[in-house]
Scaffold this motif. Structure first.
Motif, PDB file in Angstrom:
ATOM      1  N   TRP A  91       9.575  -3.215   3.483  1.00  0.00           N
ATOM      2  CA  TRP A  91       9.213  -1.795   3.432  1.00  0.00           C
ATOM      3  C   TRP A  91       8.290  -1.547   2.259  1.00  0.00           C
ATOM      4  O   TRP A  91       8.204  -2.330   1.314  1.00  0.00           O
ATOM      5  N   ILE A  92       7.589  -0.439   2.357  1.00  0.00           N
ATOM      6  CA  ILE A  92       6.645  -0.073   1.314  1.00  0.00           C
ATOM      7  C   ILE A  92       6.841   1.405   0.999  1.00  0.00           C
ATOM      8  O   ILE A  92       6.906   2.231   1.911  1.00  0.00           O
ATOM      9  N   THR A  93       6.968   1.699  -0.272  1.00  0.00           N
ATOM     10  CA  THR A  93       7.241   3.069  -0.695  1.00  0.00           C
ATOM     11  C   THR A  93       6.039   3.645  -1.437  1.00  0.00           C
ATOM     12  O   THR A  93       5.489   3.004  -2.343  1.00  0.00           O
ATOM     13  N   PHE A  94       5.644   4.824  -1.027  1.00  0.00           N
ATOM     14  CA  PHE A  94       4.544   5.552  -1.654  1.00  0.00           C
ATOM     15  C   PHE A  94       5.183   6.711  -2.412  1.00  0.00           C
ATOM     16  O   PHE A  94       5.884   7.521  -1.799  1.00  0.00           O
ATOM     17  N   SER A  95       4.947   6.780  -3.700  1.00  0.00           N
ATOM     18  CA  SER A  95       5.624   7.829  -4.474  1.00  0.00           C
ATOM     19  C   SER A  95       4.712   8.372  -5.560  1.00  0.00           C
ATOM     20  O   SER A  95       3.678   7.770  -5.888  1.00  0.00           O
ATOM     21  N   ALA A  96       5.125   9.493  -6.108  1.00  0.00           N
ATOM     22  CA  ALA A  96       4.403  10.081  -7.236  1.00  0.00           C
ATOM     23  C   ALA A  96       5.426  10.684  -8.187  1.00  0.00           C
ATOM     24  O   ALA A  96       6.479  11.162  -7.759  1.00  0.00           O
ATOM     25  N   GLU A  97       5.122  10.607  -9.467  1.00  0.00           N
ATOM     26  CA  GLU A  97       6.027  11.171 -10.476  1.00  0.00           C
ATOM     27  C   GLU A  97       5.186  11.656 -11.654  1.00  0.00           C
ATOM     28  O   GLU A  97       4.003  11.311 -11.762  1.00  0.00           O
ATOM     29  N   THR A  98       5.824  12.430 -12.520  1.00  0.00           N
ATOM     30  CA  THR A  98       5.136  12.853 -13.730  1.00  0.00           C
ATOM     31  C   THR A  98       5.596  11.964 -14.873  1.00  0.00           C
ATOM     32  O   THR A  98       6.792  11.768 -15.077  1.00  0.00           O
ATOM     33  N   SER A  99       4.638  11.396 -15.597  1.00  0.00           N
ATOM     34  CA  SER A  99       4.978  10.536 -16.727  1.00  0.00           C
ATOM     35  C   SER A  99       4.064  10.920 -17.893  1.00  0.00           C
ATOM     36  O   SER A  99       2.838  10.796 -17.784  1.00  0.00           O
ATOM     37  N   GLY A 100       4.667  11.389 -18.972  1.00  0.00           N
ATOM     38  CA  GLY A 100       3.873  11.815 -20.129  1.00  0.00           C
ATOM     39  C   GLY A 100       2.913  12.945 -19.800  1.00  0.00           C
ATOM     40  O   GLY A 100       1.795  12.985 -20.335  1.00  0.00           O
ATOM     41  N   GLY A 101       3.328  13.813 -18.911  1.00  0.00           N
ATOM     42  CA  GLY A 101       2.492  14.965 -18.553  1.00  0.00           C
ATOM     43  C   GLY A 101       1.395  14.650 -17.547  1.00  0.00           C
ATOM     44  O   GLY A 101       0.599  15.522 -17.208  1.00  0.00           O
ATOM     45  N   VAL A 102       1.362  13.402 -17.079  1.00  0.00           N
ATOM     46  CA  VAL A 102       0.324  12.999 -16.119  1.00  0.00           C
ATOM     47  C   VAL A 102       0.994  12.601 -14.801  1.00  0.00           C
ATOM     48  O   VAL A 102       2.040  11.941 -14.807  1.00  0.00           O
ATOM     49  N   THR A 103       0.390  12.998 -13.696  1.00  0.00           N
ATOM     50  CA  THR A 103       0.919  12.569 -12.396  1.00  0.00           C
ATOM     51  C   THR A 103       0.504  11.117 -12.147  1.00  0.00           C
ATOM     52  O   THR A 103      -0.666  10.761 -12.294  1.00  0.00           O
ATOM     53  N   VAL A 104       1.495  10.317 -11.824  1.00  0.00           N
ATOM     54  CA  VAL A 104       1.247   8.888 -11.583  1.00  0.00           C
ATOM     55  C   VAL A 104       1.637   8.573 -10.139  1.00  0.00           C
ATOM     56  O   VAL A 104       2.709   8.949  -9.678  1.00  0.00           O
ATOM     57  N   VAL A 105       0.744   7.879  -9.462  1.00  0.00           N
ATOM     58  CA  VAL A 105       0.982   7.495  -8.072  1.00  0.00           C
ATOM     59  C   VAL A 105       1.381   6.027  -8.039  1.00  0.00           C
ATOM     60  O   VAL A 105       0.817   5.211  -8.772  1.00  0.00           O
ATOM     61  N   GLN A 106       2.362   5.713  -7.209  1.00  0.00           N
ATOM     62  CA  GLN A 106       2.794   4.315  -7.117  1.00  0.00           C
ATOM     63  C   GLN A 106       2.941   3.876  -5.665  1.00  0.00           C
ATOM     64  O   GLN A 106       3.418   4.632  -4.821  1.00  0.00           O
ATOM     65  N   ILE A 107       2.515   2.645  -5.412  1.00  0.00           N
ATOM     66  CA  ILE A 107       2.761   1.996  -4.119  1.00  0.00           C
ATOM     67  C   ILE A 107       3.606   0.777  -4.442  1.00  0.00           C
ATOM     68  O   ILE A 107       3.210  -0.040  -5.275  1.00  0.00           O
ATOM     69  N   GLN A 108       4.767   0.679  -3.828  1.00  0.00           N
ATOM     70  CA  GLN A 108       5.614  -0.485  -4.116  1.00  0.00           C
ATOM     71  C   GLN A 108       6.143  -1.088  -2.816  1.00  0.00           C
ATOM     72  O   GLN A 108       6.774  -0.396  -2.023  1.00  0.00           O
ATOM     73  N   ALA A 109       5.856  -2.369  -2.633  1.00  0.00           N
ATOM     74  CA  ALA A 109       6.287  -3.066  -1.422  1.00  0.00           C
ATOM     75  C   ALA A 109       7.327  -4.114  -1.769  1.00  0.00           C
ATOM     76  O   ALA A 109       7.247  -4.755  -2.825  1.00  0.00           O
ATOM     77  N   LEU A 110       8.312  -4.286  -0.905  1.00  0.00           N
ATOM     78  CA  LEU A 110       9.267  -5.385  -1.008  1.00  0.00           C
ATOM     79  C   LEU A 110       9.183  -6.091   0.333  1.00  0.00           C
ATOM     80  O   LEU A 110       9.531  -5.512   1.363  1.00  0.00           O
ATOM     81  N   GLU A 111       8.722  -7.325   0.328  1.00  0.00           N
ATOM     82  CA  GLU A 111       8.321  -7.927   1.599  1.00  0.00           C
ATOM     83  C   GLU A 111       8.426  -9.444   1.628  1.00  0.00           C
ATOM     84  O   GLU A 111       8.366 -10.096   0.588  1.00  0.00           O
ATOM     85  N   ARG A 112       8.600  -9.971   2.809  1.00  0.00           N
ATOM     86  CA  ARG A 112       8.409 -11.391   3.101  1.00  0.00           C
ATOM     87  C   ARG A 112       7.479 -11.450   4.303  1.00  0.00           C
ATOM     88  O   ARG A 112       7.464 -10.501   5.104  1.00  0.00           O
ATOM     89  N   THR A 113       6.768 -12.536   4.477  1.00  0.00           N
ATOM     90  CA  THR A 113       6.055 -12.683   5.742  1.00  0.00           C
ATOM     91  C   THR A 113       7.104 -12.894   6.822  1.00  0.00           C
ATOM     92  O   THR A 113       8.205 -13.373   6.552  1.00  0.00           O
TER      93      THR A 113
END
Lengths: 119, 259
Positions: free
Chosen positions: B148-170
């Motif tokens: 699966w792959i998660t697309f997220s956004a959060e506020t860090s130090g007053g700045v919006t940060v976008v993250q893409i994180q995948a956990l995967e095997r072929t």
């Protein structure tokens, strides 16, 4: 131990099995709490780690990812993970993500312990 | 007429979990809704989803993060935009046919992906989880990756940060071979480009931080049989049959009573 909004407690069931009690939220920010709990639960002769989810209040997809990472760590040590205390909602999430194919799910601690103590 | 006391029934019922509305429900196999005529619709309907437990190859965790410094946008606004225009931020030659209901828990999207050598891959994804600040897509059998792959956004130090994180095997040995010989790098590049495209759209010159970690070096040989559902092979065979389908089309139409 508290990390974010997850509290974990570790109990030794026998020389071969330990329980990790979860209370609160399991999310991506639970990584350190989970890793610490696993380290405390994992003794030299531990063969099974029992996860008690009866205090689980919230879990997102990041939390499921953390459980997969925990599973990999346990498998590397030739340990099994089993779980109990999942409500119907979280049981469905385990089925949906097919985590139930790798982590045995039981209704009660006694059933999980019987599995954990089996040779 | 019911004789049940609604207050008592409510008290007796277990409280719904706070996350209950965000997860897909009752999904056993995937079902696609209507898809555009130009899309190649293969390898989705009837497939089960697969996570890292069911995959074959080494397990990877890939994290791409980009700060939206200077953009006046909240995490929830970024995720709303991303859900609404997911396709727009993908690299060229790749198509994400969003479900009619949009990116919402339990919805299924069709993917037509460009592979090296002008090959195509038709597959899909399930929206496993979606809340206001993140959403997660899970792959089906036959997809290049199990996970699966998660697309997220959060506020860090007053700045919006976008993250893409995948956990995967072929998913199978053939894909793993491709991953070893460049596929892994191309896949990481795909998500870096996606993060860059999103940041540029929001007026930010992107600097994407990328972290690729091998979580499990072991290959799960007992899952080698996944190759029987390999979507790339099936799409390739389907493509080879295109001229035959073209030649047969007038006869098929006539039999169906069409002009």
């Amino acid at each position: 131990m508290t990390e974010g909004s997850l509290i974990t407690d570790v109990r030794e069931l026998s020389s071969r099995a330990s329980v990790i009690d979860f209370k609160g939220d399991v999310t991506a920010s639970s990584e350190k709490a989970l890793a610490d709990a696993y380290t405390r639960a994992s003794g030299k002769f531990t063969r099974t780690i029992v996860l008690n989810f009866s205090g689980l209040e919230y879990m997102n997809s990041g939390g499921i990812g953390m459980l997969v990472t925990l599973l990999v760590r346990a498998n590397r040590q030739r340990q099994r993970l089993v779980a109990f205390g999942l409500n119907e909602h979280y049981r469905q999430i385990f089925e949906l993500t097919r985590l139930d194919e790798a982590i045995g799910i039981f209704d009660t601690e006694a059933e999980a312990f019987a599995e954990a103590d089996a040779p | 007429m019911s004789t049940e006391d609604p207050v008592a029934a409510e008290e007796a019922a277990p409280a719904a979990s706070r996350d209950a509305a965000y997860w897909a429900k009752n999904v056993t196999t995937l079902k696609l809704g209507e898809v555009p005529a130009e899309a190649v619709n293969l390898n989705v309907t009837g497939r089960r989803v697969v996570g890292p437990v069911q995959g074959f190859g080494k397990m990877w965790q890939k994290t791409m993060r980009v700060e939206l410094r200077g953009a006046d946008v909240s995490p929830a606004e970024v995720i709303k935009l991303w859900k609404a225009e997911f396709q727009r931020f993908w690299p060229e030659r790749n198509w994400f046919y969003a479900p009619l209901e949009g990116i919402a828990p339990g919805e299924v999207a069709l993917l037509n992906l460009g592979l090296p050598g002008r090959m195509k891959l038709s597959t899909g994804v399930l929206v496993l989880y979606a809340d206001d600040e993140s959403f997660t897509l899970m792959t089906p059998e036959g997809h290049m990756l199990a996970g699966w792959i998660t697309f997220s956004a959060e506020t860090s130090g007053g700045v919006t940060v976008v993250q893409i994180q995948a956990l995967e095997r072929t998913n199978d040995p053939l894909y793993e071979l491709g991953y070893v010989f460049g596929g892994n790098r191309l896949n990481s590049r795909f998500w870096v480009q996606t993060a860059e495209n999103l940041a540029r759209h929001l007026g930010v010159e992107p600097q994407v931080e990328s972290q690729v970690v091998c979580v499990d070096r072991r290959r799960q040989w007992r899952k080698a049989g996944n190759i029987s559902k390999n979507a790339a092979v099936r799409t390739f065979v389907w493509t080879l049959g295109t001229p035959v389908r073209w030649l047969r089309r007038p006869f098929t139409r006539r039999r169906a009573g069409q002009p």
